[in-house]
Design a protein around this motif. Structure first.
Motif, PDB file in Angstrom:
ATOM      1  N   GLN A  21       0.808  -1.165  -0.033  1.00  0.00           N
ATOM      2  CA  GLN A  21      -0.079   0.138  -0.138  1.00  0.00           C
ATOM      3  C   GLN A  21       0.842   1.115  -0.123  1.00  0.00           C
ATOM      4  O   GLN A  21       0.656   1.934  -0.926  1.00  0.00           O
ATOM      5  CB  GLN A  21      -0.909   0.112   1.268  1.00  0.00           C
ATOM      6  N   ASP A  22       1.550   1.350   0.829  1.00  0.00           N
ATOM      7  CA  ASP A  22       2.494   2.382   1.088  1.00  0.00           C
ATOM      8  C   ASP A  22       3.840   2.798  -0.042  1.00  0.00           C
ATOM      9  O   ASP A  22       3.624   3.850  -0.519  1.00  0.00           O
ATOM     10  CB  ASP A  22       3.365   2.325   2.551  1.00  0.00           C
ATOM     11  N   LEU A  23       4.358   2.021  -0.319  1.00  0.00           N
ATOM     12  CA  LEU A  23       5.434   2.087  -1.402  1.00  0.00           C
ATOM     13  C   LEU A  23       5.001   1.770  -2.938  1.00  0.00           C
ATOM     14  O   LEU A  23       5.361   2.658  -3.619  1.00  0.00           O
ATOM     15  CB  LEU A  23       6.632   0.930  -0.957  1.00  0.00           C
ATOM     16  N   LEU A  24       4.007   0.851  -2.989  1.00  0.00           N
ATOM     17  CA  LEU A  24       3.629   0.652  -4.551  1.00  0.00           C
ATOM     18  C   LEU A  24       2.324   1.240  -4.789  1.00  0.00           C
ATOM     19  O   LEU A  24       1.858   0.987  -5.885  1.00  0.00           O
ATOM     20  CB  LEU A  24       3.571  -1.004  -4.788  1.00  0.00           C
ATOM     21  N   GLY A  25       1.608   1.594  -3.803  1.00  0.00           N
ATOM     22  CA  GLY A  25       0.100   2.190  -4.171  1.00  0.00           C
ATOM     23  C   GLY A  25      -1.060   1.406  -4.457  1.00  0.00           C
ATOM     24  O   GLY A  25      -2.117   1.810  -4.943  1.00  0.00           O
ATOM     25  N   PHE A  26      -0.676   0.183  -3.728  1.00  0.00           N
ATOM     26  CA  PHE A  26      -1.935  -0.842  -4.007  1.00  0.00           C
ATOM     27  C   PHE A  26      -2.975  -0.680  -3.111  1.00  0.00           C
ATOM     28  O   PHE A  26      -2.754  -0.105  -1.997  1.00  0.00           O
ATOM     29  CB  PHE A  26      -1.374  -2.577  -3.797  1.00  0.00           C
ATOM     30  N   SER A  27      -4.130  -1.037  -3.748  1.00  0.00           N
ATOM     31  CA  SER A  27      -5.374  -0.868  -2.891  1.00  0.00           C
ATOM     32  C   SER A  27      -5.686  -2.104  -2.043  1.00  0.00           C
ATOM     33  O   SER A  27      -4.692  -3.113  -2.391  1.00  0.00           O
ATOM     34  CB  SER A  27      -6.815  -0.665  -3.678  1.00  0.00           C
TER      35      SER A  27
END
Length: 167
Positions: free
Chosen positions: A14-20
Motif C-alpha cells: 500500500q505505502d510503497l507501491l500504491g496498491f489498494s
C-alpha cells in the motif's frame, strides 16, 4: 477487542507501491475480508505469511532500486520478461515470487558481469537491473556484454519458461 496489526507485505504494497487493499488481497490470493481480519489481529497462516513476506521484499527492493514513483510506474509497463504482460498483472495473479525472482535474477546477472569489468559498478546494479526490466531489454543488454559462445546460452535461457522458486 482486537488491536490493529501491522502486516509488512500489506503495508509495503500500500505505502510503497500504491496498491489498494483489493489489489493486496488478490496478490496474496485471499479475500478482502481475510485481510481485514488480519488487520484486526488474526494471524495469517504460514503460506500467507510467506506471500506477504515476498510482497514486502519486492516492494522494498523496487523502491530502493528505483524510488517510489518509478517503482509504481514500472508496475504498469509491459515487460519482455513476462511475455509482454505487466508486473502488476503478474502480482494480481499471485505471482509475486516470479516478479521478485526476475528482478533479483536481473541484478545477479548484472552483478556477475560487472564484477568482470570493475568493482565500482556495484553501487548502481540494483538500479540498472530494475531499469533494464523497465525498458524490457535485458536480453539485449546481457547479449551485448557476453562472449559469442555465451550468447547462445542467453538465448536458450530466455526461450525457456521462467521457473522461479524463492525460499
Amino acid at each position: 477487542m482486537a488491536t490493529a496489526t501491522k502486516l509488512p507485505g500489506l503495508d509495503a504494497a500500500q505505502d510503497l507501491l500504491g496498491f489498494s487493499l483489493d489489489e493486496v488481497a488478490r496478490s496474496v490470493q485471499v479475500e478482502y475480508s481475510t485481510l481485514y481480519r488480519w488487520r484486526k489481529g488474526k494471524t495469517p497462516g504460514p503460506v500467507y505469511k510467506d506471500r506477504l513476506k515476498h510482497l514486502d521484499e519486492l516492494a522494498n527492493y523496487l523502491v530502493q532500486a528505483l524510488g517510489k514513483t518509478e517503482a509504481r510506474s514500472w508496475l504498469d509497463l509491459p515487460s519482455f520478461v513476462f511475455s509482454g504482460r505487466t508486473p502488476r498483472e503478474m502480482l494480481l495473479e499471485g505471482r509475486t515470487e516470479m516478479v521478485l525472482g526476475s528482478v533479483v535474477t536481473a541484478e545477479r546477472i548484472l552483478r556477475s558481469l560487472a564484477n568482470n569489468d570493475s568493482a565500482e559498478a556495484n553501487s548502481s546494479l540494483a538500479s540498472t537491473a530494475a531499469l533494464s526490466l523497465i525498458e524490457s531489454d535485458l536480453k539485449v543488454l546481457v547479449a551485448r556484454m557476453q562472449t559469442p559462445e555465451s550468447e547462445e546460452a542467453v538465448d536458450r535461457m530466455f526461450e525457456a519458461q521462467p521457473r522461479v522458486r524463492i525460499q
